[in-house]
Scaffold this active site. Structure first.
Site, PDB file in Angstrom:
ATOM      1  N   ASP A   9      20.462   7.720   7.568  1.00 50.37           N
ATOM      2  CA  ASP A   9      21.633   7.246   8.313  1.00 50.37           C
ATOM      3  C   ASP A   9      21.381   5.880   8.932  1.00 50.37           C
ATOM      4  O   ASP A   9      20.233   5.463   9.130  1.00 50.37           O
ATOM      5  CB  ASP A   9      21.956   8.223   9.460  1.00 50.37           C
ATOM      6  CG  ASP A   9      22.543   9.536   8.971  1.00 50.37           C
ATOM      7  OD1 ASP A   9      22.568   9.780   7.749  1.00 50.37           O
ATOM      8  OD2 ASP A   9      22.983  10.317   9.826  1.00 50.37           O
ATOM      9  N   HIS A 164      16.372   7.914   9.263  1.00 48.55           N
ATOM     10  CA  HIS A 164      17.064   6.647   9.504  1.00 48.55           C
ATOM     11  C   HIS A 164      16.398   5.518   8.729  1.00 48.55           C
ATOM     12  O   HIS A 164      15.201   5.268   8.929  1.00 48.55           O
ATOM     13  CB  HIS A 164      17.103   6.359  11.005  1.00 48.55           C
ATOM     14  CG  HIS A 164      17.940   7.366  11.747  1.00 48.55           C
ATOM     15  ND1 HIS A 164      17.428   8.574  12.161  1.00 48.55           N
ATOM     16  CD2 HIS A 164      19.257   7.362  12.056  1.00 48.55           C
ATOM     17  CE1 HIS A 164      18.414   9.273  12.718  1.00 48.55           C
ATOM     18  NE2 HIS A 164      19.521   8.572  12.676  1.00 48.55           N
TER      19      HIS A 164
HETATM   20 ZN    ZN Z   1      23.922   7.776  12.977  1.00 47.06          ZN
END
Ligand code: ZN
Length: 213
Positions: A9, A164
């Protein structure tokens, strides 16, 4: 032994996304990348996301600004500013998606994630909402997230891990994480666990109610 799905993400990042893609390519693994629209203004970041799609990874919409969670965003045009704006940014790269992942509160599931307007738009546009069941905190626990995630994957038959691809240490530890998963007997797949999809192709399950303000 379980099935593990990897997702990334808050990218793309002009440096880290490519490193993540390199690790996945070496191990012949497919994952998903949930992009923040305003990051696509950087051409190198955009190229990394296009590379991800061309390599067979799934691309998703993760809002345009990653600002307030949509369930707390009171702007009348929040859907336009966050979801549709990201669709447009993706389209400029030749990318389309009907995967959406909301954000908020460090990965807690709850009514802060979606507004009614967002839910209605996503349903009308036949989106699939991709939640998660493992957020090991790679952005704040750069050394420890691997063990946190391994423990979570050992507990669940199906784990959808949120990482991430703007955090350099995530890319640096990713190969070790994948190796440990495989050594523990897990398989790594691209498909999402159904329990993490409270809306599929615009059709909501009963689980979605708890994620709408
Ligand atoms: Zn996020």
């Amino acid at each position: 032994m379980g099935q593990v799905t990897l997702s990334f993400d808050n990218g793309p990042d002009p440096v880290v996304t490519d490193r993540v893609l390199d690790v996945l390519a070496r191990r012949d693994l497919k994952a998903s990348f949930f992009a923040v629209g305003d990051r696509l203004a950087d051409p190198a970041a955009g190229r990394a996301l296009v590379r991800a799609r061309e390599a067979g990874h799934l691309i998703g919409n993760h809002t345009f600004t990653h600002g307030l969670p949509l369930g707390e965003d009171l702007r009348a045009d929040a859907v336009e500013q966050e979801i549709i704006a990201t669709e447009r940014a993706l389209a400029q790269l030749g990318l389309t998606t009907r995967l959406f992942r909301p954000h908020g509160k460090g990965g807690q599931l709850g009514p802060h994630l979606l507004s009614r307007a967002a839910r209605d738009y996503l349903a009308a546009e036949h989106y699939t909402c991709v939640m998660w069941n493992c957020v090991p905190g790679d952005w704040r626990d750069e050394a420890g997230w691997v063990d946190t995630a391994l423990a979570a994957c050992a507990r669940e038959p199906e784990t959808l891990v949120v990482l991430h691809d703007y955090v350099a240490s995530t890319a640096a530890n990713l190969d070790r994480f994948c190796g440990a998963l495989l050594e523990a007997g897990h398989s790594i797949r691209q498909a999402f666990p159904r329990s993490c999809l409270p809306m599929r192709d615009g059709i909501a399950t009963s689980a979605l109610v708890a994620m709408v303000a």
